[in-house]
Design a protein around this motif. Structure first.
Motif, PDB file in Angstrom:
ATOM      1  N   GLY A 100       0.834  -1.209   0.000  1.00  0.00           N
ATOM      2  CA  GLY A 100       0.000   0.000   0.000  1.00  0.00           C
ATOM      3  C   GLY A 100       0.853   1.238   0.000  1.00  0.00           C
ATOM      4  N   ASP A 101       0.869   1.964  -1.186  1.00  0.00           N
ATOM      5  CA  ASP A 101       1.620   3.234  -1.321  1.00  0.00           C
ATOM      6  C   ASP A 101       3.016   3.073  -0.752  1.00  0.00           C
ATOM      7  OD1 ASP A 101      -0.776   3.959  -2.132  1.00  0.00           O
ATOM      8  OD2 ASP A 101      -1.367   4.947  -0.255  1.00  0.00           O
ATOM      9  N   VAL A 102       3.687   2.066  -1.267  1.00  0.00           N
ATOM     10  CA  VAL A 102       5.029   1.803  -0.718  1.00  0.00           C
ATOM     11  C   VAL A 102       6.031   2.791  -1.307  1.00  0.00           C
ATOM     12  CG1 VAL A 102       6.898   0.125  -0.603  1.00  0.00           C
ATOM     13  CG2 VAL A 102       4.502  -0.630  -0.444  1.00  0.00           C
ATOM     14  N   VAL A 103       6.844   3.362  -0.418  1.00  0.00           N
ATOM     15  CA  VAL A 103       7.934   4.231  -0.897  1.00  0.00           C
ATOM     16  C   VAL A 103       9.239   3.629  -0.368  1.00  0.00           C
ATOM     17  CG1 VAL A 103       8.982   6.497  -0.755  1.00  0.00           C
ATOM     18  CG2 VAL A 103       6.482   6.283  -0.853  1.00  0.00           C
ATOM     19  N   LEU A 104      10.133   3.294  -1.277  1.00  0.00           N
ATOM     20  CA  LEU A 104      11.379   2.650  -0.835  1.00  0.00           C
ATOM     21  C   LEU A 104      12.544   3.582  -1.118  1.00  0.00           C
ATOM     22  CD1 LEU A 104      13.126   0.198   0.033  1.00  0.00           C
ATOM     23  CD2 LEU A 104      13.019  -0.592  -2.340  1.00  0.00           C
ATOM     24  N   ASN A 105      13.286   3.926  -0.086  1.00  0.00           N
ATOM     25  CA  ASN A 105      14.465   4.777  -0.300  1.00  0.00           C
ATOM     26  C   ASN A 105      15.698   3.932  -0.050  1.00  0.00           C
ATOM     27  OD1 ASN A 105      13.134   7.386  -0.620  1.00  0.00           O
ATOM     28  ND2 ASN A 105      12.391   6.950   1.459  1.00  0.00           N
ATOM     29  N   GLN A 106      16.459   3.747  -1.118  1.00  0.00           N
ATOM     30  CA  GLN A 106      17.736   3.021  -0.958  1.00  0.00           C
ATOM     31  C   GLN A 106      18.826   3.945  -1.469  1.00  0.00           C
ATOM     32  OE1 GLN A 106      17.126  -0.631  -3.106  1.00  0.00           O
ATOM     33  NE2 GLN A 106      16.952  -1.838  -1.219  1.00  0.00           N
ATOM     34  N   GLY A 107      19.658   4.330  -0.541  1.00  0.00           N
ATOM     35  CA  GLY A 107      20.686   5.276  -0.974  1.00  0.00           C
ATOM     36  C   GLY A 107      20.000   6.522  -1.491  1.00  0.00           C
ATOM     37  N   GLN A 108      20.381   7.025  -2.643  1.00  0.00           N
ATOM     38  CA  GLN A 108      19.711   8.237  -3.149  1.00  0.00           C
ATOM     39  C   GLN A 108      18.466   7.864  -3.951  1.00  0.00           C
ATOM     40  OE1 GLN A 108      23.064   8.063  -3.241  1.00  0.00           O
ATOM     41  NE2 GLN A 108      23.304   9.640  -1.646  1.00  0.00           N
ATOM     42  N   SER A 109      18.343   6.582  -4.306  1.00  0.00           N
ATOM     43  CA  SER A 109      17.234   6.278  -5.234  1.00  0.00           C
ATOM     44  C   SER A 109      15.963   6.064  -4.435  1.00  0.00           C
ATOM     45  CB  SER A 109      17.582   4.997  -5.997  1.00  0.00           C
ATOM     46  OG  SER A 109      17.742   3.956  -5.037  1.00  0.00           O
ATOM     47  N   GLN A 110      14.860   6.450  -5.056  1.00  0.00           N
ATOM     48  CA  GLN A 110      13.567   6.302  -4.376  1.00  0.00           C
ATOM     49  C   GLN A 110      12.609   5.603  -5.332  1.00  0.00           C
ATOM     50  OE1 GLN A 110      10.751   9.605  -3.827  1.00  0.00           O
ATOM     51  NE2 GLN A 110      11.062   9.237  -1.606  1.00  0.00           N
ATOM     52  N   LEU A 111      11.950   4.577  -4.828  1.00  0.00           N
ATOM     53  CA  LEU A 111      11.022   3.830  -5.683  1.00  0.00           C
ATOM     54  C   LEU A 111       9.651   3.849  -5.041  1.00  0.00           C
ATOM     55  CD1 LEU A 111      13.261   0.671  -6.228  1.00  0.00           C
ATOM     56  CD2 LEU A 111      12.652   2.387  -7.942  1.00  0.00           C
ATOM     57  N   ARG A 112       8.642   3.921  -5.900  1.00  0.00           N
ATOM     58  CA  ARG A 112       7.276   3.844  -5.360  1.00  0.00           C
ATOM     59  C   ARG A 112       6.594   2.638  -5.978  1.00  0.00           C
ATOM     60  NH1 ARG A 112       5.502   8.304  -2.943  1.00  0.00           N
ATOM     61  NH2 ARG A 112       6.876  10.129  -3.034  1.00  0.00           N
TER      62      ARG A 112
END
Lengths: 158, 233
Positions: A100-112
């Motif tokens: 549900g509306d996942v926001v993943l921040n790994q290092g500088q990259s951000q994925l939704r």
């Protein structure tokens, strides 16, 4: 990029902090509510409320099988931060899933996306767009995954 | 050996002669003493009067003394002087039996039990163990010290409490109230303890005696450090 949660020790002690914990031994469940903070090893999982499912062998101590987190779920580990509406930490399967509306921040990259699954053995995290309909591992059609990748500058030191 | 003659002329037969002369002298003194008006007569005269008097006196004391002394020996048992036991009821290995509203019996055993006064239905107990029959078997509440409130069938325990039932748990707090009637354990003061799942601390606790339902509130911290059993996979 594999997550630092690779080989995360799911047997390590789990610390819970909450405003209220209700243990229902008959159903082998414990309900935690009120700014719940879960810490295990170097991973923390925060949420508004969490339900612990544990199994109780006839003899011996109960062991945690699964944690269901709900509401502003936030997973923080040394290598990434992810938020979502729901979260499931399956201790026995060693897998954490945010939905549900996942926001993943790994290092500088951000994925939704809609669904993030992190395998605690391999450390592999898969993010797919569809919410709830995708079976783990198989990307669902239609869901859109948007992401902004920032290539970390190559510096010789690494 | 020549017999040396001795100046007083005593010889072997002199001894006998000496004794004769001595007894004559002694006789002389006894005869003199027997003369009327001698010392012996005075002694006898005195005794003649003194002895009866002494006898009479003795008789009198024997008769009169118990009467007089009786008054002297009688005493009044005064309430305040006697050592008062301050506890009204002191029991060792006390056993209290009771039954809850639903008629389920409970028994409280205590190493020592003291009830300060009859007005206050509180019994202070040491190493007490309360056993209750629950639907799913007996539950036991043990504590080193505690107070049993007879009217409300409640135990007020300051300090560690161990509850062994279906799901045993233990807790330690300043004032834990164990109600035997509605089978609950409750404390509104910071409490720490252990449940099957792990060890906890909280500001308040409510639980039923069998441990089926346990609610921790207020800055609760729970630590589960069981190795998750592989068998559970």
């Amino acid at each position: 990029q594999t997550s630092s949660l690779k080989n995360h020790d799911t047997d390590a002690p789990i610390d819970f902090d909450a405003a209220r914990i209700e243990v229902r031994d008959k159903e082998n469940q414990a309900l935690l509510s009120g700014d719940v903070k879960i810490r295990q090893g170097n991973m923390t999982l925060d949420a508004d409320s969490v339900k612990i499912f544990y199994s109780r062998p006839v003899r011996g101590d109960p062991s945690v099988r699964r944690l269901d987190a709900q509401g502003n779920v936030r997973l923080v580990s040394p290598s990434e931060r992810a938020t979502g509406r729901y979260g499931v930490y399956d201790v026995t399967e060693k897998q954490i899933t945010l939905i549900g509306d996942v926001v993943l921040n790994q290092g500088q990259s951000q994925l939704r996306g809609q669904r993030l699954a992190i395998d605690l053995d391999s450390g592999r995290s898969t993010l797919d767009g569809a919410s709830g309909t995708a079976t783990p591992g198989k990307p669902a059609a239609g869901g859109r995954v948007s992401g902004r990748f920032v290539v970390p500058p190559r510096n010789p030191s690494k | 050996m020549a017999r040396a003659s001795r100046p007083d002329g005593l010889g072997r037969d002199g001894l006998g002669h000496l004794r004769a002369r001595m007894t004559a002298a002694a006789l002389e003194t006894r005869r003199r003493a027997a003369l009327p008006g001698g010392r012996h007569d005075v002694v006898v005269a005195v005794l003649k009067v003194a002895l009866p008097l002494l006898a009479l006196g003795l008789l009198a004391t024997i008769v009169i003394w118990p009467l007089t002394s009786a008054r002297e020996f009688s005493f009044l048992l005064s309430k305040d002087k006697v050592a008062m036991a301050k506890d009204r009821l002191r029991l060792d290995n006390a056993i209290y039996r009771g039954a809850t509203a639903k008629g389920q019996p409970f028994v409280i055993r205590a190493g020592g039990a003291v009830q300060r006064s009859s007005a206050v239905p509180i019994v202070e107990m040491s190493n007490l163990a309360a056993t209750l029959q629950m639907d799913d078997g007996p539950a036991r509440v043990t504590a080193p010290t505690g107070r049993y409130d007879m009217d409300r069938d409640r135990l007020n325990i300051a300090g560690p409490v161990r509850v062994d039932g279906e799901a045993g748990y233990s807790l330690d707090s300043q004032d834990v109230t164990v109600s035997l009637i509605d089978r609950t354990v409750r404390t509104d003061l910071p409490v720490k303890g252990t449940i099957p799942l792990g060890s906890f601390r909280a500001d308040r606790l409510r639980a039923d005696i069998s441990g089926k339902q346990l609610v921790l509130e207020g800055r609760v911290h729970l630590r589960i450090n069981r190795r998750s059993a592989k068998a559970a996979r």
